[in-house]
Write a protein that holds these residues in place. Structure first.
Motif, short mmCIF file in Angstrom:
data_model
loop_
_atom_site.label_atom_id
_atom_site.label_comp_id
_atom_site.label_asym_id
_atom_site.label_seq_id
_atom_site.Cartn_x
_atom_site.Cartn_y
_atom_site.Cartn_z
N ARG A 138 66.40 71.85 103.63
CA ARG A 138 65.05 70.89 103.62
C ARG A 138 64.86 70.32 105.10
O ARG A 138 64.14 69.27 105.00
N TRP A 139 65.12 71.06 106.09
CA TRP A 139 65.18 70.41 107.49
C TRP A 139 63.85 71.53 107.85
O TRP A 139 64.50 72.57 108.20
N ARG A 140 62.86 71.30 108.11
CA ARG A 140 61.73 71.84 108.51
C ARG A 140 61.60 71.72 109.96
O ARG A 140 61.18 70.67 110.16
N ASP A 145 59.94 68.22 120.67
CA ASP A 145 59.51 67.01 120.68
C ASP A 145 60.02 66.41 122.04
O ASP A 145 61.38 65.85 122.32
N GLY A 146 59.35 66.60 123.38
CA GLY A 146 59.95 66.03 124.73
C GLY A 146 60.89 67.39 124.86
O GLY A 146 60.81 68.45 124.75
N ASP A 147 62.25 66.76 125.03
CA ASP A 147 63.15 67.62 125.44
C ASP A 147 64.08 67.90 124.09
O ASP A 147 65.19 68.42 124.16
N GLY A 148 63.60 67.71 122.87
CA GLY A 148 64.30 67.73 121.77
C GLY A 148 63.47 68.73 120.76
O GLY A 148 62.61 69.39 120.94
N TYR A 149 64.09 68.77 119.46
CA TYR A 149 63.38 69.42 118.56
C TYR A 149 63.19 68.55 117.33
O TYR A 149 64.35 67.88 116.68
N ASP A 155 65.04 62.73 104.75
CA ASP A 155 65.09 61.55 105.26
C ASP A 155 64.31 60.89 106.39
O ASP A 155 64.35 60.07 106.95
N GLY A 156 63.18 61.68 106.19
CA GLY A 156 62.31 61.31 107.48
C GLY A 156 62.31 62.39 108.60
O GLY A 156 63.02 63.25 108.49
N TYR A 157 61.49 61.86 109.67
CA TYR A 157 61.51 62.82 110.99
C TYR A 157 62.72 62.60 111.52
O TYR A 157 63.14 61.15 111.83
#
Length: 403
Positions: A138-140, A145-149, A155-157
């Motif tokens: 359930r991790w979509r 996001d900048g230098d991340g994913y 549990d939220g973003y």
């Protein structure tokens, strides 16, 4: 700091995650669905066809590169005919290493003795857990996001910043099982070339006449379907929507791309033998009853009458019609009904190690890439092989960064 991230827990992603972990690196494996490998499990419900027991050279001929194919001198790595080193023998050895007994059918197709995907998947996931793979369902993925994913999670973003990434999110077929191609805008925004998706291993739409309704659901055996350079002797099914099944999927891509489909209703008989059979006087029999006597199969008779524009005039014409019956169709069925898809990340956007050009340390594998292969074990084997190569390349990238 996350060391390695694999996004997508289908066959390619699972293989990549295990390969990286076994090389000694910490791996997070994310999956948007509640459980991993849903399409893999669905494919195995009626018998998991893992691979085809045939020589590597012949096996490799059953992969087609898409519009982003790599002309010489580029073809290296997985898509090279010389370097694709994960073939039938390797798949069988891998499955047996998981404790799965296999058998080879009369057509060369290889199956687990239990004919199900679930025991293999359970053993595979257990191996990954022992190797330290951190599976998060359930991790979509919601994009960069900048230098991340960035991920939408229970549990939220959350944002992960890995050192190396393998993308294995699948293509665009069977979206209800997770392959929805939602990743396309994330990559195209980073100037990664992506070819449009098209259905592969799909049925062919037929606008049947009302006379065919009694035959819906009927299997068609003992025929040969020809399209372009492809021929299939496999079984297929008449459905209300058209023709479907393994025997159709083998030639469907050629029909999709414009090749004329032709059906041989008696592939084991030559025209001379058939002409002799058709020379038997019809007498007072209706055309249908006469044809059933000649062909001995009501389904084949129905197809002959459905696709024959006019009745042949003599035995030789009947024989030619039986040996080369045009398939009148309305095009391929859509992506939502296709087993797999063509299109995806163009191969010229990848290095030979499946690293995405312009995104250092980001690799891709499986149905995300612009290639296709028929069912019969070819599709699964190639996804596993690409996952292995991408995982090895990601592990090498991480090892080099440590030096």
């Amino acid at each position: 700091m996350t060391e390695a991230l694999v996004i997508g827990a289908g066959p390619a992603g699972l293989m990549a995650a295990g390969t990286i972990a076994e090389a000694g690196h910490r791996v997070i494996l994310t999956e948007a669905m509640p459980t991993p490998a849903r399409k893999f499990l669905m494919a195995g419900k009626s018998g998991l066809n893992l691979t085809m027991d045939e020589p590597d050279e012949r096996f490799r001929q059953n992969i087609s590169l898409g519009s982003g194919g790599c002309p010489p001198p580029h073809p290296q790595g997985y898509f090279s005919q010389d370097e694709s080193r994960f073939g039938p023998a390797e798949v069988m050895g891998w499955a047996r290493g998981l404790g799965i007994e296999l058998f080879t059918g009369s057509t060369g197709r290889v199956f687990p003795v239990g004919m199900k995907a679930s025991p293999l998947l359970r053993a595979w996931l257990a191996r990954l857990r022992r190797a330290g793979v951190d599976l998060r369902t359930r991790w979509r993925w919601r994009g960069f996001d900048g230098d991340g994913y960035g991920f939408e999670t229970p549990d939220g973003y959350r944002v992960l910043r890995p050192d190396a990434v393998v993308l294995a999110l699948g293509g665009a077929s069977w979206p209800r099982l997770g392959s929805d191609a939602a990743w396309v805008p994330f990559l195209t925004a980073r100037d990664v070339g992506v070819a449009p998706f098209r259905p592969a291993n799909m049925g062919i739409r037929i606008n049947w006449s009302g006379k065919m309704a009694p035959f819906f659901g009927q299997p068609v055996k003992g025929t040969a379907l020809h399209a372009g350079e492809r021929t299939s002797r496999g079984e297929w099914v008449i459905s209300a929507q058209g023709i479907e099944g393994g025997g159709v999927y083998s030639v469907a891509s050629a029909i999709r791309d414009g090749a004329l489909g032709r059906l041989d209703l008696a592939p084991d008989l030559d025209e001379a033998v058939l002409a002799k059979r058709f020379s038997v006087p019809r007498g007072k029999l209706s055309v249908g009853n006469w044809l059933r006597r000649v062909l001995g199969n009501p389904v084949k008779v129905a197809l002959l009458l459905e696709w024959g524009q006019t009745l042949p005039r003599d035995p030789e014409d009947w024989a030619r019609r039986v040996k080369s019956l045009p398939v009148h169709h309305e095009g391929p069925m859509g992506l939502e009904r296709a087993i797999s898809s063509a299109g995806g990340i163009r191969l010229d956007a990848l290095t030979p190690s499946l690293e995405i050009r312009g995104l250092p340390g980001v690799f891709a594998a499986g149905e995300m890439l612009d290639w296709e292969a028929p069912t019969g074990g070819y599709l699964i084997t190639h996804c596993l092989g690409q996952g292995l190569l991408a995982g090895q390349a990601a592990a090498d990238y991480l090892a080099a960064a440590r030096r």
